[in-house]
Motif scaffolding. Sequence first.
Motif, PDB file in Angstrom:
ATOM      1  N   THR A  36      56.200  29.986  37.811  1.00  0.00           N
ATOM      2  CA  THR A  36      56.884  30.235  39.074  1.00  0.00           C
ATOM      3  C   THR A  36      55.889  30.240  40.225  1.00  0.00           C
ATOM      4  O   THR A  36      56.152  29.669  41.295  1.00  0.00           O
ATOM      5  CB  THR A  36      57.636  31.580  39.017  1.00  0.00           C
ATOM      6  OG1 THR A  36      58.568  31.548  37.936  1.00  0.00           O
ATOM      7  CG2 THR A  36      58.384  31.841  40.312  1.00  0.00           C
ATOM      8  N   CYS A  37      54.733  30.872  40.020  1.00  0.00           N
ATOM      9  CA  CYS A  37      53.709  30.900  41.067  1.00  0.00           C
ATOM     10  C   CYS A  37      53.301  29.492  41.466  1.00  0.00           C
ATOM     11  O   CYS A  37      53.163  29.181  42.651  1.00  0.00           O
ATOM     12  CB  CYS A  37      52.481  31.671  40.583  1.00  0.00           C
ATOM     13  SG  CYS A  37      52.737  33.446  40.441  1.00  0.00           S
ATOM     14  N   ARG A  38      53.110  28.631  40.470  1.00  0.00           N
ATOM     15  CA  ARG A  38      52.694  27.256  40.795  1.00  0.00           C
ATOM     16  C   ARG A  38      53.775  26.522  41.578  1.00  0.00           C
ATOM     17  O   ARG A  38      53.475  25.793  42.531  1.00  0.00           O
ATOM     18  CB  ARG A  38      52.341  26.500  39.522  1.00  0.00           C
ATOM     19  CG  ARG A  38      52.072  25.015  39.761  1.00  0.00           C
ATOM     20  CD  ARG A  38      51.237  24.386  38.667  1.00  0.00           C
ATOM     21  NE  ARG A  38      49.836  24.781  38.772  1.00  0.00           N
ATOM     22  CZ  ARG A  38      48.887  24.348  37.936  1.00  0.00           C
ATOM     23  NH1 ARG A  38      49.204  23.526  36.949  1.00  0.00           N
ATOM     24  NH2 ARG A  38      47.634  24.740  38.074  1.00  0.00           N
ATOM     25  N   ARG A  39      55.011  26.704  41.211  1.00  0.00           N
ATOM     26  CA  ARG A  39      56.086  26.035  41.942  1.00  0.00           C
ATOM     27  C   ARG A  39      56.137  26.516  43.389  1.00  0.00           C
ATOM     28  O   ARG A  39      56.326  25.734  44.316  1.00  0.00           O
ATOM     29  CB  ARG A  39      57.444  26.300  41.276  1.00  0.00           C
ATOM     30  CG  ARG A  39      57.636  25.583  39.951  1.00  0.00           C
ATOM     31  CD  ARG A  39      59.089  25.574  39.544  1.00  0.00           C
ATOM     32  NE  ARG A  39      59.886  24.711  40.396  1.00  0.00           N
ATOM     33  CZ  ARG A  39      61.203  24.600  40.327  1.00  0.00           C
ATOM     34  NH1 ARG A  39      61.871  25.326  39.464  1.00  0.00           N
ATOM     35  NH2 ARG A  39      61.851  23.784  41.126  1.00  0.00           N
ATOM     36  N   ILE A  40      55.969  27.815  43.588  1.00  0.00           N
ATOM     37  CA  ILE A  40      56.019  28.354  44.947  1.00  0.00           C
ATOM     38  C   ILE A  40      54.856  27.823  45.776  1.00  0.00           C
ATOM     39  O   ILE A  40      55.038  27.348  46.907  1.00  0.00           O
ATOM     40  CB  ILE A  40      55.989  29.898  44.912  1.00  0.00           C
ATOM     41  CG1 ILE A  40      57.293  30.442  44.312  1.00  0.00           C
ATOM     42  CG2 ILE A  40      55.775  30.465  46.315  1.00  0.00           C
ATOM     43  CD1 ILE A  40      57.296  31.945  44.099  1.00  0.00           C
ATOM     44  N   VAL A  41      53.647  27.896  45.214  1.00  0.00           N
ATOM     45  CA  VAL A  41      52.465  27.447  45.954  1.00  0.00           C
ATOM     46  C   VAL A  41      52.550  25.950  46.245  1.00  0.00           C
ATOM     47  O   VAL A  41      52.215  25.494  47.344  1.00  0.00           O
ATOM     48  CB  VAL A  41      51.183  27.802  45.174  1.00  0.00           C
ATOM     49  CG1 VAL A  41      49.965  27.178  45.840  1.00  0.00           C
ATOM     50  CG2 VAL A  41      51.019  29.312  45.082  1.00  0.00           C
ATOM     51  N   ALA A  42      53.016  25.161  45.276  1.00  0.00           N
ATOM     52  CA  ALA A  42      53.163  23.716  45.488  1.00  0.00           C
ATOM     53  C   ALA A  42      54.179  23.423  46.590  1.00  0.00           C
ATOM     54  O   ALA A  42      53.994  22.504  47.391  1.00  0.00           O
ATOM     55  CB  ALA A  42      53.573  23.028  44.184  1.00  0.00           C
ATOM     56  N   ALA A  43      55.262  24.202  46.638  1.00  0.00           N
ATOM     57  CA  ALA A  43      56.266  24.019  47.695  1.00  0.00           C
ATOM     58  C   ALA A  43      55.679  24.297  49.070  1.00  0.00           C
ATOM     59  O   ALA A  43      56.163  23.775  50.071  1.00  0.00           O
ATOM     60  CB  ALA A  43      57.467  24.933  47.439  1.00  0.00           C
ATOM     61  N   HIS A  44      54.624  25.103  49.128  1.00  0.00           N
ATOM     62  CA  HIS A  44      53.932  25.382  50.387  1.00  0.00           C
ATOM     63  C   HIS A  44      52.840  24.361  50.681  1.00  0.00           C
ATOM     64  O   HIS A  44      52.114  24.492  51.672  1.00  0.00           O
ATOM     65  CB  HIS A  44      53.303  26.778  50.346  1.00  0.00           C
ATOM     66  CG  HIS A  44      54.283  27.898  50.546  1.00  0.00           C
ATOM     67  ND1 HIS A  44      55.172  28.297  49.569  1.00  0.00           N
ATOM     68  CD2 HIS A  44      54.525  28.695  51.615  1.00  0.00           C
ATOM     69  CE1 HIS A  44      55.911  29.296  50.027  1.00  0.00           C
ATOM     70  NE2 HIS A  44      55.539  29.554  51.263  1.00  0.00           N
ATOM     71  N   GLY A  45      52.686  23.362  49.821  1.00  0.00           N
ATOM     72  CA  GLY A  45      51.637  22.381  50.022  1.00  0.00           C
ATOM     73  C   GLY A  45      50.273  22.869  49.594  1.00  0.00           C
ATOM     74  O   GLY A  45      49.248  22.337  50.029  1.00  0.00           O
ATOM     75  N   GLY A  46      50.226  23.895  48.726  1.00  0.00           N
ATOM     76  CA  GLY A  46      48.956  24.463  48.285  1.00  0.00           C
ATOM     77  C   GLY A  46      48.691  24.202  46.825  1.00  0.00           C
ATOM     78  O   GLY A  46      49.350  23.382  46.174  1.00  0.00           O
ATOM     79  N   SER A  47      47.708  24.912  46.283  1.00  0.00           N
ATOM     80  CA  SER A  47      47.350  24.758  44.880  1.00  0.00           C
ATOM     81  C   SER A  47      46.978  26.118  44.307  1.00  0.00           C
ATOM     82  O   SER A  47      46.630  27.048  45.047  1.00  0.00           O
ATOM     83  CB  SER A  47      46.176  23.783  44.722  1.00  0.00           C
ATOM     84  OG  SER A  47      45.031  24.266  45.416  1.00  0.00           O
ATOM     85  N   ILE A  48      47.040  26.239  42.983  1.00  0.00           N
ATOM     86  CA  ILE A  48      46.715  27.494  42.312  1.00  0.00           C
ATOM     87  C   ILE A  48      46.061  27.170  40.970  1.00  0.00           C
ATOM     88  O   ILE A  48      46.434  26.199  40.309  1.00  0.00           O
ATOM     89  CB  ILE A  48      47.984  28.369  42.116  1.00  0.00           C
ATOM     90  CG1 ILE A  48      47.623  29.718  41.480  1.00  0.00           C
ATOM     91  CG2 ILE A  48      49.031  27.643  41.300  1.00  0.00           C
ATOM     92  CD1 ILE A  48      48.801  30.698  41.449  1.00  0.00           C
ATOM     93  N   GLY A  49      45.072  27.978  40.602  1.00  0.00           N
ATOM     94  CA  GLY A  49      44.401  27.771  39.330  1.00  0.00           C
ATOM     95  C   GLY A  49      43.734  29.052  38.869  1.00  0.00           C
ATOM     96  O   GLY A  49      43.711  30.058  39.590  1.00  0.00           O
TER      97      GLY A  49
END
Length: 402
Positions: free
Chosen positions: A371-384
């Motif tokens: 869920t975190c990745r989907r949210i961050v991607a929707a904001h045009g960002g990235s997470i790792g």
Amino acid sequence: MPAEVRDRDALLASYDVTGPFDEPELQSVADLATHVCGVPCAVVNLISEHFQHQVAAVGITPSVCAREDAMCAVTIGEPGPVEVPDARQDPRFAANPFVTGRLAHIRFYAASQLRAPSGAVLGTLCVFDEAARELTAEQRHALDLLAGQAVGALELRRAYRALTVTVQELAEARDELLRSNSQLAAFAGQVSHDLRNPLAGVTGFLELLADHPALAGEATAVAHVDRALAAAGRMRDMVDDLLAYARVGGSLRTERVDLGVLLREVLDDTPPGAFGATRLDLGVLPSVRGDRTQLRAVLANVVANAVRFARADRPLVLRARARPAGDRWEVEIADNGIGVPPARREEAFTLLRQVHGPGTVPGGSGIGLATCRRIVAAHGGSIGLDDGVDGGTAVRISLPAA
């Protein structure tokens, strides 16, 4: 700038005048035009906002020239076909570089407009010679007919390109549907499997109570009910997580979001006693541009994971840092928990995938980080994920600056 000029690039876009233009039908039209009119040169021209594209030619090598130099750029604005026995005597063309000798020495020039079915003028079919001459009425009529044939060839080209694009889109849609169906089947299987375990627990404990109403006294009955309720609670949490995951990716209500304030709100909302002797080391966090509700869910998942995967042999450390990176902020929230093996860090973001073995930690649904990745991607960002404090985990998030 007149609308007719401003829209010419859009008008010609579907004919792909900038790409390779090897059309035997158009070449045949140009060749016939020279024979019918008795001249050495004929050209099929498409005229865009700034250029004249010679897409088929006889007597010269096809090329591209500036629109302001093209004789046919004048012709497309005329109400009908144009014929000039000697261009030096016509004020429309006398100063043109194709007439003056700077680019050529054209004397005779005749052209018919290429009119699309919509009525828009795409360009011309022109014939020319370095000697002055005139066309007969039959030649003039034949040139107009050949211009219509050129338009037919161009329309076939446009229709073929549109059909090719449509076929490609349909193939991509089919492939995506097959992939989506495959993922949906796997997703349904995982959800069915993961919900079956707590459901079996609820059913088992309730059946036990039903079969043995006086089982070992009230204390035992209460314990069974508590365990049944806990299993039901895990089911409820999983359903809530799945619904949250499904909602991500819709329209974002973006605003300036202070991540420092948001993180403290998340910590304040954490149930009492969850942290125990936790040491919080919260640096100054930035403001970003995003949806406050969804970014709060990201921070809440990160904090919840830090608590869930804390080590039993030492107090939890939770550290937050941020640094600028161009027009973005890179935020790191690190803990000193049990960590995630480097080889499985990317896998941790896969829906319903748990990277720690059974019994390692109390239940997780395998949905939070996805869920975190989907949210961050929707904001045009990235997470790792990266190394945290003393073998723990660091969650690195990149988000657009406010």
